[in-house]
Write a protein that holds these residues in place. Structure first.
Motif, mmCIF file in Angstrom:
data_model
loop_
_atom_site.group_PDB
_atom_site.id
_atom_site.type_symbol
_atom_site.label_atom_id
_atom_site.label_comp_id
_atom_site.label_asym_id
_atom_site.label_seq_id
_atom_site.Cartn_x
_atom_site.Cartn_y
_atom_site.Cartn_z
ATOM 1 N N LYS A 77 0.831 -1.205 0.000
ATOM 2 C CA LYS A 77 0.000 0.000 0.000
ATOM 3 C C LYS A 77 0.867 1.259 0.000
ATOM 4 C CE LYS A 77 -4.063 -2.060 2.196
ATOM 5 N NZ LYS A 77 -4.949 -2.071 3.387
ATOM 6 N N GLN A 80 2.018 1.807 -3.459
ATOM 7 C CA GLN A 80 0.981 2.386 -4.303
ATOM 8 C C GLN A 80 0.839 3.882 -4.067
ATOM 9 O OE1 GLN A 80 -2.277 -0.379 -3.233
ATOM 10 N NE2 GLN A 80 -2.366 -0.938 -5.398
ATOM 11 N N ALA A 85 -1.218 3.165 -8.341
ATOM 12 C CA ALA A 85 -1.704 1.793 -8.475
ATOM 13 C C ALA A 85 -1.075 1.150 -9.695
ATOM 14 C CB ALA A 85 -3.225 1.797 -8.602
ATOM 15 N N ASP A 86 -0.840 -0.133 -9.621
ATOM 16 C CA ASP A 86 -0.190 -0.825 -10.744
ATOM 17 C C ASP A 86 -1.112 -1.864 -11.367
ATOM 18 O OD1 ASP A 86 -0.206 -2.667 -8.732
ATOM 19 O OD2 ASP A 86 1.807 -3.435 -9.121
ATOM 20 N N ASP A 87 -2.422 -1.634 -11.285
ATOM 21 C CA ASP A 87 -3.351 -2.545 -11.944
ATOM 22 C C ASP A 87 -3.169 -2.421 -13.453
ATOM 23 O OD1 ASP A 87 -4.442 -3.817 -9.862
ATOM 24 O OD2 ASP A 87 -6.392 -2.825 -9.918
ATOM 25 N N THR A 174 -6.927 4.667 -10.464
ATOM 26 C CA THR A 174 -7.152 4.113 -9.124
ATOM 27 C C THR A 174 -8.634 3.860 -8.868
ATOM 28 O OG1 THR A 174 -5.233 5.348 -8.335
ATOM 29 C CG2 THR A 174 -6.743 4.493 -6.660
ATOM 30 N N GLN A 541 5.637 6.819 -12.183
ATOM 31 C CA GLN A 541 5.486 5.367 -12.044
ATOM 32 C C GLN A 541 6.797 4.691 -11.660
ATOM 33 O OE1 GLN A 541 3.646 4.273 -15.891
ATOM 34 N NE2 GLN A 541 1.911 3.577 -14.690
#
Length: 1006
Positions: A77, A80, A85-87, A174, A541
């Motif tokens: 967390k 992130q 977020a790395d989705d 996100t 990123q």
């Protein structure tokens, strides 16, 4: 549970007024008198829970596999928050050549369409790269191909070596609605030209597939389970009532459970989807126990009310204990840190509790309203088959223990060896069967490109602007070279890769410039170009704004938690090298959080198992007041757990979230049959103290219910084999193996072990004294003496009256006075015996231990005198009082003195031994305790038996001359009062029993 044999009910009617007939509880009797109001109350409750059922939702995600407060989860967390977020969703595009104008045009159209999907923050694709490189849009595809092909960072990350495949990487926002994003992308893929190979893969796809399969399983497996078990019950019974009532109870319990889930907003997940199967299988099994006893009770009953009363007098306690132990087994999982496991435990426990309430109310209310079963109801062929099987089991238990116990011991050793081979692993990919798209796409993508499961390595320095210096940035480059060599890692990307790409583009695409600059000012200029060409968000990123934290993205085809943790250990070892001095490294990512959570299951599994075993042992201890019984009762319940883990170890089945549930459920279910067996065995054994007969009748009575419940539960869980989830299917298979093992434990191991222990509670022993111990010969003699005197006086008066003789008033007075004294003597003796046997006396108070000693001697002192046994009293005075029940102490003293007298009587009567016939009773205070010592000069106890003489029914006397209860009862009385008992003895010389109790505190005496 089995169909009853044809019988003539009228020949053996049940007499409810008989004190020996078991009585149902007051609640059950009220339900029997008011069945309709009971059914109305249950219906209202069911409607109240059912009102919320339409709100029941589904939610299954890979994020359910994470423990929130785990350090790895906290670190992920924090990652992130720093890097976003790395989705990722990765779209694989296949064609003849991705640089072919037709294929590239299709690729560009898809890239633009997916880029416009709400929730997609950025698209990384060949068309997007071309926009950055060719701002004017004048480069040909051949030139573009020639420019990017030599760039290492694009190989396997963006394009395959043969240029037939490429990847579009979608970085999600996100707050993106991932399910909607996936649906929109799927529409774009389906609308693409024929012949274009397209599919999407990534963690969001895995989560969505889990939801879809959960919904399919929920709509298919519970109804199928209910149908199969109902058919099984019909085959076993051939009777409509057991099937209907059992289904009604289970259906109502399901409505209550899922109504509560909907009301509390807890959705159905992959874990909670097992709850309905669990309630159906276990609930039907419990209901069948009640049906079995009802069919047997109906043979003796004159009316349905009588049958119901007798049934629930027999089944309420074992059924309640069975549910309690099941709830303990499942409830122990509530200490698990994983939310999905806790939700399963919580609603399974609620479902079982609901089932207990429903079976103890709905069943009696319905049974009262239906007629008694007709003669010959049931499947006699099935009954006969199981009768023959049980006869074989009984024969083996009684005659082949020297074979069966070593064989079972060998099985335990073999399985224990296999248990050490069990590995802990959670692999989200393994949740899907091999023919699913998710699994096929996972293996396909990394054949020519890079895998879809990311890992992140974060390098952090305490210095701001640390990585703006080329000498420090090169540490990232060095680490990447090492990471690229690790198994499972397909590609690494970092801030350095993009800097080199910007440097390459800024210098006319000269490959010699695909490198980091040498000077600090060049580095800063290059970073500014990075921001201009690729954007600030792309930089964020991979690098924190203060330039002191760098993110290296590893694209892997690893899916196993074991492999992820091995990768983490390898990277952590590398980061200890001197070249990385000045930076701290951490391996993080969602995969690491899942992997660490999976391995916490081992600790959680052990804790849950130990907790449930401990609590169940405590119940056994409280029920039977014997630690030995508690331990032996646990062995057959531990047996299926060992078999389960051995089976997993030898077959290579990992301990995952799903399979970790097996042992907790198994211990709760296996002990249910154990309780039914022990309660029945206890009842049978107390009839005549014949262990073999008790074993035989117990197995005959509860053997069929045990077999049928095991069969029902196994069939219910076996339906899970058809689940779309691989772990759920494996869970179903393991439950079948475990339940069959539990059956072996309860029909072979438990009966064999119980032949070596006495299953009678201390209070059972107290109740059994009048029937087992009877009255000693000396006591009979003592009572006969005054009765004979009374008889002689009455005969004298009758004779005088008949002859009409004149008798002096003094003589009549003397005879009447003697009769009166003898009546008082008998009354006193009876009163003392009554005090000694008064089981209703529960009040404790301050007691002088000398009082029960004197009162007991008043009862049996004359007997000792007749036997020429001298009693020596050395009673301390004054003594501190003790907090006790006087009748119980008197009972203890009585037992000790009788044992002492019998030991003296058993000693050879010759020489000095004949002269030395003494019982010495001594009381004294010792610090904060009051001590009573009884010493006799009797035959003593052999040294090898001294540890056994307090066991119930153990005696050194000849068969038929002793029950072995005196010392056992005395020891339990001593323990109940917080005392201690110590026995010393020398064979042929003496025995000394020393009892001590805590004295009443001095401050409370005032």
């Amino acid at each position: 549970m089995v169909p009853v044999e044809p019988c003539e009910r009228e020949k053996n009617p049940m007499n409810l007024s008989d004190p020996a007939t078991p009585k149902a509880s007051g609640v059950t009797r009220w339900i029997i008198r008011h069945p309709v109001p009971t059914l109305v109350i249950l219906a209202v409750l069911t409607l109240a829970f059912s009102w919320y059922l339409p709100k029941l939702s589904f939610r299954t995600s890979v994020y359910d596999l994470v423990i929130e407060d785990l350090p790895e989860t906290v670190a992920f967390k924090a990652y992130q928050e720093t890097f976003g977020a790395d989705d990722l969703i990765r779209i694989v595009f296949s064609g003849k050549n991705v640089f072919d104008p037709v294929d590239f045009a299709h690729l560009k159209a898809i890239s633009e369409k997916v880029g416009s999907v709400k929730g997609v923050r950025r698209v990384i694709s060949l068309p997007e790269i071309k926009k950055v490189i060719d701002l004017a849009g004048e480069q040909s595809l051949e030139t573009f191909e020639a420019l990017i092909t030599p760039v290492p960072m694009f190989e396997k990350n963006l394009i395959s070596k043969d240029h037939r495949r490429t990847i579009l990487t979608l970085v999600l926002a996100t707050d993106a609605d991932r399910d909607q994003v996936i649906l929109n992308i799927e529409k774009i893929i389906q609308a693409s030209p024929a012949g274009t190979g397209l599919y999407q893969i990534g963690m969001p796809l895995v989560s969505r597939a889990l939801v879809q399969l959960t919904q399919k399983d929920f709509l298919r497996i519970p109804p199928l389970t209910l149908l199969i078990i109902a058919l099984l019950v019909w085959v076993l019974y051939r009777n409509f009532h057991p099937v209907f009532l059992s289904l009604a109870c289970v259906a109502m319990a399901l409505a209550w459970t899922f109504g509560l889930m909907a009301a509390t907003g807890v959705p159905l997940s992959m874990m909670t989807m097992i709850v309905p199967v669990f309630i159906i299988a276990v609930g039907m099994a419990y209901c069948l126990y009640i049906c079995s006893d009802y069919l047997l009770s109906a043979r003796q009953a004159a009316s349905p009310a009588d049958a119901v009363q007798l049934t629930f007098a027999n089944v309420t306690l074992p059924t309640t204990l069975a549910v309690i132990t099941t709830v303990i087994g499942i409830g122990s999982m509530l200490i698990n840190k994983m939310t999905a496991v806790r939700e399963f435990a919580l609603f399974s426990c609620f479902g079982m509790t609901s089932l207990l309430v429903i079976t103890l109310t709905l069943f009696p209310a319905m049974l009262v309203l239906i007629p008694l079963p007709k003669r010959g109801d049931g499947n006699q062929a099935v009954s006969g088959l199981f009768d023959r099987f049980l006869a074989v089991m009984i024969h083996m238990d009684l005659n082949y223990q020297k074979i069966t116990l070593p064989v079972l011991g060998a099985v335990v050793v073999f399985c224990a060896a296999g248990a050490f081979r069990v590995r802990v692993e959670t692999n989200p990919l393994q949740y899907f069967k091999e023919n699913t798209d998710i699994r096929r796409h996972f293996f396909d993508i990394y054949q020519d490109l890079s895998g879809s499961f990311p890992v992140n390595v974060v390098l952090v320095s305490p210095e701001e602007d640390y990585f703006e210096t080329p000498a420090h940035a090169v540490k990232i480059e060095q680490l990447q070279k090492y990471l690229d060599t690790l198994p499972g890692v397909d590609k690494t990307l970092s801030f350095v890769d993009y800097l080199k790409l910007v440097n390459y583009a800024s210098n006319g695409y000269n490959l010699s410039f695909y490198a980091l600059p040498g000077e600090d000012f060049e580095m800063r200029m290059l970073i500014n170009n990075f921001k201009s060409l690729l954007g600030e968000d792309m930089l964020r990123q991979f690098m924190s704004p203060p330039f002191n934290a760098a993110n290296i993205l590893l694209l892997t085809h690893i899916s196993s938690s074991e492999e992820f943790l091995r990768l983490r250990a390898q990277i952590a070892g590398q980061l200890k090298a001197p070249s990385y001095r000045g930076v701290l490294g951490e391996v993080t990512g969602f995969s690491m959080a899942v992997s660490a959570s999976s391995h916490v299951l081992t600790t959680g599994q052990t804790k849950s198992l130990l907790l449930s075993l401990g609590l169940i042992f405590a119940i056994m201890l409280l029920l039977f007041l014997s630690s030995k019984v508690g331990l032996i009762a646990m062995l057959p319940n531990f047996f299926p757990i060992i078999v389960n883990f051995g089976f997993m170890g030898w077959l290579g089945i990992p301990l995952s979230i799903a399979t970790s549930l097996v042992s907790g459920i198994a211990i709760g279910l296996a002990v249910d049959n154990t309780i039914h067996y022990l309660v029945r065995y206890n009842r049978e054994f107390k009839k005549d103290l014949d262990k073999d007969r008790a074993l035989t009748d117990t197995v005959r009575h509860v053997g069929k219910p045990i077999i049928f419940t095991t069969l029902t539960i196994s069939v219910g869980f076996s339906v899970l084999i058809f689940s779309n989830f691989q772990p759920t299917a494996v869970f179903g298979m393991l439950m079948v193996v475990t339940m069959v093992s539990a059956l072996v434990g309860n029909l072979m191991l438990l009966p064999s072990l119980m032949r070596h222990v006495e299953l009678v509670t201390a209070w059972d022993l107290l109740r059994m004294i009048p029937t087992l111990g009877g009255m000693s010969a000396g006591m009979i003699h003592e009572l006969n003496q005054p009765l004979n005197a009374i008889k002689m006086g009455s005969d004298f008066l009758r004779m005088i009256t008949r002859k009409g003789a004149m008798v002096a008033p003094e003589q009549i007075y003397q005879v009447a006075d003697e009769i009166s004294r003898q009546v008082d003597r008998v009354s006193g003796m009876i009163r003392r015996l009554g005090d000694l046997e008064d089981r209703q006396e529960f009040t404790r108070g301050k007691i002088d231990i000398n009082e029960p000693v004197r009162e007991t001697l008043a009862i049996i002192g004359h007997q000792f005198a007749l036997e020429n046994i001298a009693v020596t009293l050395d009673l301390g005075a004054p003594l501190p009082p003790i907090y006790a029940r006087k009748p119980r102490l008197a009972q203890m003293v009585y037992n000790l003195l009788v044992n002492a007298g019998e030991a003296i009587m058993a000693k050879p009567q010759s020489g000095e031994a004949a002269a030395d016939r003494t019982i010495t009773i001594r009381t004294h205070a010792e610090k904060d305790r009051v001590v009573l010592t009884v010493t006799d000069t009797g035959s003593g106890v052999p040294a090898h038996l001294i540890d056994r003489i307090t066991e119930p029914f153990f005696t050194t006397k000849e068969t038929g001359k002793g029950k072995g209860l005196g010392l056992a009862i005395s020891q339990e009385i001593v323990r109940a009062h917080g005392g201690r008992m110590k026995i010393e003895s020398v064979e042929g010389s003496f025995t000394r029993v020393r009892v001590s109790f805590p004295a009443w505190p001095e401050k409370e005496r005032r």
